[in-house]
Write a protein that holds these residues in place. Sequence first.
Motif, short mmCIF file in Angstrom:
data_model
loop_
_atom_site.label_atom_id
_atom_site.label_comp_id
_atom_site.label_asym_id
_atom_site.label_seq_id
_atom_site.Cartn_x
_atom_site.Cartn_y
_atom_site.Cartn_z
N ALA A 199 0.37 -6.94 -9.16
CA ALA A 199 -1.06 -7.02 -8.85
C ALA A 199 -1.29 -6.71 -7.37
O ALA A 199 -0.59 -7.24 -6.50
N ILE A 200 -2.25 -5.83 -7.13
CA ILE A 200 -2.71 -5.56 -5.77
C ILE A 200 -4.15 -6.04 -5.71
O ILE A 200 -4.99 -5.63 -6.52
N VAL A 201 -4.42 -6.92 -4.75
CA VAL A 201 -5.72 -7.58 -4.64
C VAL A 201 -6.34 -7.24 -3.29
O VAL A 201 -5.62 -6.96 -2.32
N ALA A 202 -7.66 -7.26 -3.22
CA ALA A 202 -8.40 -6.84 -2.03
C ALA A 202 -7.80 -7.39 -0.74
O ALA A 202 -7.48 -8.57 -0.64
N GLY A 203 -7.69 -6.50 0.26
CA GLY A 203 -7.13 -6.90 1.55
C GLY A 203 -7.55 -5.93 2.64
O GLY A 203 -8.65 -5.35 2.58
N PHE A 204 -6.68 -5.71 3.62
CA PHE A 204 -6.98 -4.82 4.73
C PHE A 204 -5.87 -3.78 4.90
O PHE A 204 -4.81 -3.88 4.30
N THR A 205 -6.11 -2.80 5.75
CA THR A 205 -5.28 -1.60 5.80
C THR A 205 -4.06 -1.73 6.71
O THR A 205 -3.08 -1.02 6.52
N TYR A 206 -4.08 -2.63 7.68
CA TYR A 206 -3.03 -2.63 8.70
C TYR A 206 -2.01 -3.75 8.53
O TYR A 206 -1.18 -3.98 9.41
N SER A 207 -2.07 -4.42 7.39
CA SER A 207 -1.05 -5.42 7.05
C SER A 207 -1.15 -5.72 5.57
O SER A 207 -2.18 -5.43 4.93
N ALA A 208 -0.08 -6.26 5.03
CA ALA A 208 -0.08 -6.75 3.65
C ALA A 208 0.01 -8.27 3.70
O ALA A 208 0.83 -8.82 4.43
N VAL A 209 -0.84 -8.92 2.94
CA VAL A 209 -0.85 -10.38 2.91
C VAL A 209 -0.08 -10.86 1.69
O VAL A 209 -0.39 -10.48 0.56
N ASN A 210 0.95 -11.68 1.92
CA ASN A 210 1.79 -12.16 0.82
C ASN A 210 1.68 -13.66 0.58
O ASN A 210 2.42 -14.21 -0.23
N ALA A 211 0.73 -14.32 1.27
CA ALA A 211 0.56 -15.76 1.10
C ALA A 211 -0.78 -16.18 1.69
O ALA A 211 -1.29 -15.55 2.62
N HIS A 212 -1.34 -17.24 1.15
CA HIS A 212 -2.51 -17.84 1.80
C HIS A 212 -2.60 -19.33 1.48
O HIS A 212 -1.93 -19.84 0.58
N ASN A 213 -3.41 -20.00 2.24
CA ASN A 213 -3.58 -21.44 2.08
C ASN A 213 -4.27 -21.79 0.76
O ASN A 213 -5.00 -20.97 0.18
N GLY A 214 -4.06 -23.01 0.34
CA GLY A 214 -4.86 -23.59 -0.73
C GLY A 214 -5.98 -24.41 -0.14
O GLY A 214 -6.12 -24.53 1.09
#
Length: 413
Positions: free
Chosen positions: A182-197
């Motif tokens: 799955a690729i989910v909405a983000g930004f162009t200059y980094s890939a986000v592989n984690a976020h807070n709950g």
Amino acid sequence: MNEDKAKIVQWIQDHEEELIAFLKKLVKTPSDNPAGDCLPIARVLEKQLSELGFENVSLLEVDEESVKENGMISMANVLAPTVFGEGTNVVLNAHGDVVPPGLGWSVDPYGGEIVDGKMYGRGVAVSKSDIAAYTYAVLALKQVSAQLSGRVDLAFTFDEETGGEIGPKRLIDQGYIKPDHAIVAGFTYSAVNAHNGCLHFEIKTTGKSAHAALPHTGTDAIEATTKILNVLYEYRKKLADIKSSIPGIDFPTLNVGLISGGINTNVVPDECTIRVDRRLIPEEDFVAAEAEFRGLVQQAVSNIPGIKIEIRKILHAKSFGPTPENTPLVQTLAVNWKSIVKEDGELPVHGVPLYTDARHFFAAGIPTIMFGVGPKVLEEANGHRADENIRLSDLQAATKIIACTLYDLLVEK
């Protein structure tokens, strides 16, 4: 870059004007959430996808009861599968609901105006540009379809601002999508592989009203709430000592965002209500965090006679990740990012302190990454602020990177 990828990239360059027009139409279609009347934009998107040649586009309306339970007026999910044969299934998910525009805009928030190479408008960065990039990435992929196997599902949803329960989570739970990646909405200059709950609580303090001339005959709910607030703000300081090991995520946070109470100036208040946002780093156990929070609140007013408190949990958004950097999804994205962006160094992979729909895919055991259209930091795009914008060059770059990444994931080995 091989011949197929060169063909994909060239096609995206040749169709830049159509890509921009597609995005502008989305920006010009209001989809504020709240109030959450998002069926109109879903219908607009369904029509756009059908006109672009996508077959079997589905407008999956959500039942009225579920919509109301999630604080919205109307909602539908839009699903557009592209099948190249048997093989890997990739889902591209972005949301089209947006926060209300607010004040301070220098342009029409629903105009999609282009100034100095940037398009402005509410939702252009979060995340209507991702809808456009994902759509045109798949269209570009069709130029080399003979070399591919597997399928790509465009899964566009409209309830991210209210939690994603009847959007991506519903699509996963009901089997509409069964992705391997799955690729989910983000930004162009980094890939986000984690976020807070996140945990949201409503705390209602109840006392007893009385005339302000005789305050000792009542039980002051606002005074009791003040004790709770003092305890919570002290607790917030201690949270800063709990460090995450994930780059981009620092420590848990707490915020009291709403407060209401009282009857009139000359009446001892018998009720006071606050709402609290407690962010959880991925390493935290939400059960333990919730128990600790409830214990602190109850202890704060335990010695005040006549006070009752009710603690109601109104949201639990699970943490996302971390998705390992050595997964095929992240590695493939990184190679294509370097090829297209041509910046020194490797694609940055890190976490973020906010929470998103990515968590629903991760919770289902699906390797997930956040990547899309936008600058290096959200503040640059004015996400959720006045004059939200994206660079059209980033729209082009992200579309190319996504398309080439899909090619590598689907190409017949």
